[in-house]
Scaffold this active site. Structure first.
Site, PDB file in Angstrom:
ATOM      1  CG  ASP A  37      39.058  27.268  43.320  1.00  0.00           C
ATOM      2  OD1 ASP A  37      38.456  27.496  44.377  1.00  0.00           O
ATOM      3  OD2 ASP A  37      38.481  27.180  42.216  1.00  0.00           O
ATOM      4  CG  ASP A 177      33.587  28.976  41.381  1.00  0.00           C
ATOM      5  OD1 ASP A 177      34.581  28.333  40.993  1.00  0.00           O
ATOM      6  OD2 ASP A 177      33.557  29.585  42.466  1.00  0.00           O
TER       7      ASP A 177
HETATM    8  C1  DX5 Z   1      37.816  32.091  42.677  1.00  0.00           C
HETATM    9  C2  DX5 Z   1      37.508  30.646  42.833  1.00  0.00           C
HETATM   10  C3  DX5 Z   1      36.217  30.385  43.549  1.00  0.00           C
HETATM   11  C4  DX5 Z   1      36.236  30.834  44.924  1.00  0.00           C
HETATM   12  C5  DX5 Z   1      34.913  30.623  45.549  1.00  0.00           C
HETATM   13  O1  DX5 Z   1      38.869  32.232  41.773  1.00  0.00           O
HETATM   14  O2  DX5 Z   1      37.376  30.049  41.565  1.00  0.00           O
HETATM   15  O3  DX5 Z   1      35.957  28.979  43.588  1.00  0.00           O
HETATM   16  O4  DX5 Z   1      37.216  30.138  45.632  1.00  0.00           O
HETATM   17  O5  DX5 Z   1      35.026  31.188  46.797  1.00  0.00           O
HETATM   18  P1  DX5 Z   1      33.833  32.054  47.372  1.00  0.00           P
HETATM   19  O6  DX5 Z   1      32.681  31.110  47.453  1.00  0.00           O
HETATM   20  O7  DX5 Z   1      34.366  32.500  48.701  1.00  0.00           O
HETATM   21  O8  DX5 Z   1      33.606  33.183  46.409  1.00  0.00           O
END
Ligand code: DX5
Length: 230
Positions: A37, A177
């Site tokens: 990310d 996501d």
């Molecule tokens: C948010 C990110 C996601 C996040 C996913 O901006 O793009 O990938 O890290 O994390 P969880 O699964 O905890 O929502």
């Protein structure tokens, strides 16, 4: 070719002081690829990994990498993420004025182009670039942080994108996501997502990463509905 369900971890919740070891642990836990990310503190109110950090981890594992570029003006840095070892680059519709040109540039740099939609961006925004990508990401949180609640109202949009993909006659993966866990993964897969990104759900599982990955995969495979053309 039928789509395969894939579980992709976000390393955002991992121990950033041990990213090489954390990537190895994810590989051993059976993930299909690793998502980085990338945040610039402008497109989203958070700042994370530069290409050098990803390049440092690259030699430690063989599992493919993808860079989720939550950055403004991604054109400037995108070659660096390909050089760092990312196979896919996910470009947000909202991050570049000339999305068609940016996605074309990803391929020119040797990467595989993917396009990402924030929750408020309609599916129609990607209709004219589907021929340039082999993956579409529908965000089910507002990007910037892990551990947020899944926005279930995005499921009709996932289904709409799945239908748009089916109409192309090409194999294009559909990624979701944000807030993916054992309670939400089936809804996302049933709507048409075959690539499920999870961060906090993997690291919170008391039975460990391997169990978390296998559990999400099993639930997603049981619920996954391949898209049908309209
Ligand atoms: C948010 C990110 C996601 C996040 C996913 O901006 O793009 O990938 O890290 O994390 P969880 O699964 O905890 O929502």
């Amino acid at each position: 070719m039928p789509a395969t369900v894939e579980i992709v971890p976000s390393v955002l919740p991992a121990d950033h002081s041990r990213l090489g070891e954390e990537a190895l642990a994810l590989e051993k836990a059976g993930v299909d690829r690793i998502q980085w990310d990338v945040m610039d503190g402008n497109f989203v109110p958070n700042l994370t990994f530069g290409p050098d950090v990803i390049a440092a981890v690259r030699p430690h594992v063989s599992v493919p990498f993808e860079a989720h570029l939550m950055v403004n003006n991604p054109d400037e840095l995108l070659p660096r993420y390909v050089e760092a070892g990312c196979e896919w680059l996910l470009i947000h519709v909202e991050s570049t004025v000339h999305l068609h040109r940016t996605l074309t540039r990803v391929a020119e740099c040797g990467g595989r182009a993917a396009v990402a939609l924030n929750p408020s961006t309609p599916a129609e925004a990607i209709r004219n670039v589907l021929d340039l990508v082999d993956m579409v990401l529908v965000m089910t949180v507002n990007p910037g942080f892990g551990g947020q609640a899944y926005i279930a109202s995005m499921e009709p949009k996932v289904a709409q994108v799945a239908t748009m993909i089916a109409a192309t006659g090409r194999h294009i993966d559909l990624q979701v996501d944000g807030g993916i866990n054992s309670s939400t993964v089936a809804g996302a897969a049933a709507a048409g997502a075959n690539i499920l990104v999870a961060g906090s759900a993997l690291y919170k599982d008391p039975e460990g990463l391997e169990h978390a990955v296998a559990d999400l995969r099993e639930r997603a495979e049981a619920a996954y509905q391949a898209p049908t053309a309209a």
